[in-house]
Write an enzyme that holds these catalytic residues in place. Structure first.
Site, mmCIF file in Angstrom:
data_model
loop_
_atom_site.group_PDB
_atom_site.id
_atom_site.type_symbol
_atom_site.label_atom_id
_atom_site.label_comp_id
_atom_site.label_asym_id
_atom_site.label_seq_id
_atom_site.Cartn_x
_atom_site.Cartn_y
_atom_site.Cartn_z
ATOM 1 N N GLY A 239 0.621 -1.001 0.103
ATOM 2 C CA GLY A 239 -0.373 -0.180 0.063
ATOM 3 C C GLY A 239 0.434 0.967 -0.134
ATOM 4 O O GLY A 239 0.339 2.420 -0.237
ATOM 5 N N GLU A 275 4.103 -6.095 1.920
ATOM 6 C CA GLU A 275 3.070 -7.686 0.251
ATOM 7 C C GLU A 275 3.435 -5.557 -0.526
ATOM 8 O O GLU A 275 2.527 -5.235 -1.403
ATOM 9 C CB GLU A 275 1.876 -7.777 0.859
ATOM 10 C CG GLU A 275 1.666 -8.625 1.464
ATOM 11 C CD GLU A 275 0.415 -8.892 1.589
ATOM 12 O OE1 GLU A 275 -0.280 -8.344 1.032
ATOM 13 O OE2 GLU A 275 0.139 -9.932 2.212
ATOM 14 N N PRO A 276 4.429 -5.048 -0.696
ATOM 15 C CA PRO A 276 4.001 -3.958 -1.266
ATOM 16 C C PRO A 276 4.371 -4.098 -3.216
ATOM 17 O O PRO A 276 4.963 -5.326 -3.588
ATOM 18 C CB PRO A 276 5.812 -3.480 -1.445
ATOM 19 C CG PRO A 276 6.604 -4.063 -0.710
ATOM 20 C CD PRO A 276 6.415 -5.479 -0.311
ATOM 21 N N GLY A 277 3.234 -3.817 -4.220
ATOM 22 C CA GLY A 277 3.499 -4.270 -5.356
ATOM 23 C C GLY A 277 3.957 -2.609 -6.161
ATOM 24 O O GLY A 277 4.784 -2.882 -7.341
ATOM 25 N N ARG A 314 -6.258 3.272 -15.950
ATOM 26 C CA ARG A 314 -6.562 3.956 -14.533
ATOM 27 C C ARG A 314 -6.555 5.072 -14.057
ATOM 28 O O ARG A 314 -7.329 5.358 -14.008
ATOM 29 C CB ARG A 314 -4.663 4.182 -13.886
ATOM 30 C CG ARG A 314 -4.382 2.596 -13.565
ATOM 31 C CD ARG A 314 -3.187 2.191 -13.057
ATOM 32 N NE ARG A 314 -2.976 3.372 -11.249
ATOM 33 C CZ ARG A 314 -3.268 3.958 -10.651
ATOM 34 N NH1 ARG A 314 -2.277 4.832 -11.400
ATOM 35 N NH2 ARG A 314 -3.809 4.267 -9.493
ATOM 36 N N CYS A 346 -13.822 3.927 -28.736
ATOM 37 C CA CYS A 346 -14.784 4.883 -28.703
ATOM 38 C C CYS A 346 -16.314 5.163 -27.917
ATOM 39 O O CYS A 346 -17.235 4.887 -27.850
ATOM 40 C CB CYS A 346 -15.522 3.754 -29.716
ATOM 41 S SG CYS A 346 -15.072 3.468 -31.928
#
Ligand code: LLP
Length: 421
Positions: A239, A275-277, A314, A346
């Protein structure tokens, strides 16, 4: 810091010119920097130095085998949330004892694969899951190592779609019920309690919510130990946020985050897992794209580029900002102009940025979306029948295609027409 810098007026990934990759691979493409991935992993290592720990990279951020192998070779563990990620981690060479299995909806089949193949722990998120895991473990004659993910009811102060630690979110077991659920777990023959788990959200730019959550976990750990449970590992989730806008201040550094961990939980003698991503992969990647047209609207200019919301979702999904830079460095003092940067899809949601100040650009010019290494390629789709964008990994002066662009034929042949049609 990353390794995407201008050299003599041209954007490079480490020692490779982005324009050279574009000439070989075509646009659009994702490009990742090995040195940046490694550096970010090492920052967490330094932040936790002296504490027993394992950094379990959250594969959901970027699960390309080459990225996973790059980190796995440094000794990283993996946080997986599906059997697909588990199998990819194994295929990339990560041993089962370094893999933690998170997620609210693990199926019995997924549990079986991980238990048979080897797993460090399951982070269990509900009582039904606990019982399902027990049944699978008993059927295999094994005991499943578990933590229970607790929901500390802390406001992570991040985008509502990626906050997970409030009681209205679907994640974890309310911390107030944790002791009862641990008691249930301890009585199950197929379950071995090894620790506790918490993850409160993603892209956090303030350390205070982490501190609040971790203090609650520290208190819970003491209670659980008093209840007789062997709490020897604490999984603290991921996070930590990254700077998406270079001009807009910087989120806390891994070192500051490490200090929060030490202050809140450092005296418990537990092995710490994180648990870093995003922080590892986010700023280690660019999405490179070419301008197709510059279209002058009534009150604005549109930069129509060859990547779209299916390639990097995103901005349209969360309204997120990605810095956009031209691949040819703008001359000093050049006057910037506002563009709406849009893709060919579109729907009007296919907009990367509105009124973004950029140097004058024309058809064929290359641009790069920064901070696209996490939650970029992994969230891509073939919407509008646009083949998935290829991925490239750079190391020093070499680069390799780590996922090729599918041909139109491959894309078409994945569908099939039933006999009766
Ligand atoms: N651990 C668990 C249990 C998670 O659910 C997540 C992210 C992580 C670790 C890694 O968090 P990170 O260090 O990357 O912030 N698609 C969204 C992000 C979703 C994150 C979901 N869980 C985005 O593009 O912003």
């Amino acid at each position: 810091m990353d390794h995407f810098l201008y050299r003599d007026g041209a954007l490079f990934a480490e020692d490779v010119a982005i324009a050279d990759i574009a000439a070989t691979v075509g646009t659009p493409f994702y490009v990742y920097s090995t040195a940046t991935l490694e550096r970010h992993y090492q920052l967490f290592q330094q932040a936790l130095e002296g504490l027993p720990h394992l950094i379990c990279y959250a594969m959901k951020a970027n699960s390309n085998l080459a990225v996973v192998r790059t980190l796995g070779r440094l000794g990283a563990g993996m946080d997986v949330v599906s059997v697909g990620e588990y199998l990819k981690a194994r295929a990339a060479g990560v041993p089962g004892e370094r893999i933690v299995f998170s997620g609210v909806g693990k199926t019995a089949d997924e549990m079986r694969v991980a238990l048979e193949g080897g797993i460090r722990q399951f982070n269990v998120e509900s009582e039904p899951e606990l019982h399902a895991l027990n049944a699978v473990a008993v059927s295999l004659g094994k005991r499943a190592p578990i933590t229970i993910r607790v929901n500390p009811d802390v406001d992570a102060k991040t985008h509502e779609k990626i906050a997970t630690g409030k009681k209205e979110n679907k994640f974890g077991i309310p911390i107030s019920r944790a002791r009862a659920v641990y008691a249930t777990a301890a009585a199950l023959p197929g379950i071995e309690v090894v620790g506790a788990d918490v993850h409160i959200g993603s892209q956090l730019t303030d350390l205070e919510p982490f501190a609040q959550a971790y203090l609650k976990v520290a208190e819970l750990t003491r209670q659980l130990r008093a209840d007789g449970h062997d709490i020897r590992r604490l999984d603290l989730g991921g996070g930590l946020g990254i700077p998406y806008e270079r001009t807009n201040g910087a989120p806390p550094l891994p070192m500051d985050y490490g200090a929060v961990i030490r202050r809140t939980l450092g005296d418990l003698g537990c092995e710490i897992e994180i648990e870093p991503g995003r922080l590892i992969a986010g700023n280690a990647g660019l999405l490179v794209s070419a301008v197709i047209y510059v279209k002058s609207g009534e009150d604005r200019d549109f930069l129509i580029v060859d990547s779209a919301m299916n390639d990097l979702v995103r901005p349209s999904m969360y309204g997120s900002h990605h810095d956009i830079v031209p691949v040819v460095e703008p001359a000093a003092g050049i006057e910037l102009r506002p563009y709406d940067v849009v893709g060919p899809i579109c729907e009007s949601g296919d907009t990367f940025a509105k009124q973004r100040l950029l140097p004058p650009l024309g058809a064929g010019d290359l641009i790069a979306f920064r901070s696209a290494g996490a939650y970029g390629a992994v969230m891509a789709s073939e919407y509008n029948s646009r083949p998935l964008v290829p991925e490239v990994l750079v190391r020093g002066d070499q680069f390799g295609v780590i996922r090729p662009r599918p041909s139109y034929e491959e894309m078409i042949n994945r569908d099939s027409i039933p006999q009766w049609l």
